[in-house]
Design a protein around this motif. Structure first.
Motif, PDB file in Angstrom:
ATOM      1  N   VAL A  54       0.853  -1.192   0.000  1.00 37.29           N
ATOM      2  CA  VAL A  54       0.000   0.000   0.000  1.00 37.29           C
ATOM      3  C   VAL A  54       0.884   1.235   0.000  1.00 37.29           C
ATOM      4  N   ARG A  56       0.763   5.640  -0.132  1.00 42.55           N
ATOM      5  CA  ARG A  56      -0.115   6.798   0.081  1.00 42.55           C
ATOM      6  C   ARG A  56       0.487   8.008  -0.601  1.00 42.55           C
ATOM      7  N   TYR A  70      -4.741  10.272  -0.654  1.00 43.15           N
ATOM      8  CA  TYR A  70      -5.365   8.998  -1.006  1.00 43.15           C
ATOM      9  C   TYR A  70      -4.356   7.867  -0.898  1.00 43.15           C
ATOM     10  N   PHE A  71      -4.871   6.653  -1.042  1.00 40.46           N
ATOM     11  CA  PHE A  71      -4.059   5.443  -0.940  1.00 40.46           C
ATOM     12  C   PHE A  71      -4.087   4.710  -2.278  1.00 40.46           C
ATOM     13  N   ASP A  73      -3.390   0.784  -3.653  1.00 44.12           N
ATOM     14  CA  ASP A  73      -3.045  -0.584  -3.298  1.00 44.12           C
ATOM     15  C   ASP A  73      -2.808  -1.421  -4.554  1.00 44.12           C
ATOM     16  N   ASN A  76      -2.828  -1.225  -9.190  1.00 39.24           N
ATOM     17  CA  ASN A  76      -3.086   0.163  -9.588  1.00 39.24           C
ATOM     18  C   ASN A  76      -1.772   0.829  -9.964  1.00 39.24           C
ATOM     19  N   ARG A 138     -14.120   9.205  -4.746  1.00 44.08           N
ATOM     20  CA  ARG A 138     -13.710   8.870  -3.379  1.00 44.08           C
ATOM     21  C   ARG A 138     -13.657  10.101  -2.486  1.00 44.08           C
ATOM     22  N   TYR A 158     -11.794   1.404   0.455  1.00 40.42           N
ATOM     23  CA  TYR A 158     -10.500   0.742   0.644  1.00 40.42           C
ATOM     24  C   TYR A 158     -10.639  -0.500   1.531  1.00 40.42           C
ATOM     25  N   ASN A 160      -9.361  -3.399   1.462  1.00 37.63           N
ATOM     26  CA  ASN A 160      -8.148  -4.192   1.684  1.00 37.63           C
ATOM     27  C   ASN A 160      -7.029  -3.413   2.362  1.00 37.63           C
ATOM     28  N   VAL A 161      -7.331  -2.218   2.833  1.00 35.11           N
ATOM     29  CA  VAL A 161      -6.282  -1.331   3.335  1.00 35.11           C
ATOM     30  C   VAL A 161      -6.316  -1.156   4.849  1.00 35.11           C
ATOM     31  N   TYR A 173      -6.473  11.170   6.298  1.00 38.68           N
ATOM     32  CA  TYR A 173      -7.270  11.082   5.074  1.00 38.68           C
ATOM     33  C   TYR A 173      -8.701  11.566   5.324  1.00 38.68           C
TER      34      TYR A 173
END
Length: 189
Positions: A54, A56, A70-71, A73, A76, A138, A158, A160-161, A173
């Protein structure tokens, strides 16, 4: 590499020769937790694709506070496109918040792909358009919602974060303090 090829084929068609060229240009980069992929005040020099981990994107406001924008993961792209394309200094930091494994393309190799592969620019444009839409989708709802709703939306955006990153980044955030985030999490569970 398979993940990256599958990802880009969602946005257009490539033949095997083109895929081979892309594969040849990519290198693997491992970033340790807290290392930077690109930094504010410098010109972005590479395009990455997150295979594992991940990342950021953050900046410092005029009070010197660190704000997470934003992040990013797995599966992407990661690039400060404005800095990369226009050769201007970035105003954001792109930082690994877990150990990360990325596929990376240098600026020269990325440009060579643009010049060599017919339709690569259209694929890249579609990828960037999707990323911009996601960013707006988002962020926009977060502005008008209360903190609990923003947190619940974060979990949906998110999924999975949340268990992989420090809560201080989540609070940043969401635009709330860490103690507020702790109260919200306690009330939800």
């Amino acid at each position: 590499m398979k993940e990256f090829i599958e990802y880009i084929l969602q946005f257009g068609n490539l033949n095997q020769q083109q895929i081979d060229l892309i594969t040849k240009k990519a290198t693997e980069l491992n970033l340790r937790k807290d290392e930077y992929f690109s930094e504010a005040g410098k010109i972005a020099q590479q395009v990455g694709f997150v295979l594992d981990g991940v990342i950021r994107v953050c900046y410092y406001n005029n009070k010197g506070e660190e704000i997470t924008k934003y992040f990013i993961d797995e599966n992407n792209l990661v690039v400060d496109m404005e800095s990369f394309d226009n050769e201007i200094c970035s105003n954001a930091y792109v930082q690994a918040i877990t150990d990360c494994k990325l596929l990376v393309f240098s600026k020269q190799d990325w440009r060579e792909l643009l010049d060599t592969i017919v339709g690569w620019d259209a694929i890249v444009h579609k990828i960037i358009s999707k990323a911009l839409r996601q960013k707006v989708e988002r962020r926009s709802p977060l502005v008008s919602e209360d903190a609990t709703t923003r947190y619940l939306m974060f979990l949906k955006i998110y999924p999975n974060v949340i268990n992989r990153i420090p809560l201080s980044y989540v609070a940043s955030y969401l635009g709330i303090t860490q103690s507020s985030l702790s109260r919200i999490r306690k009330n939800i569970c």
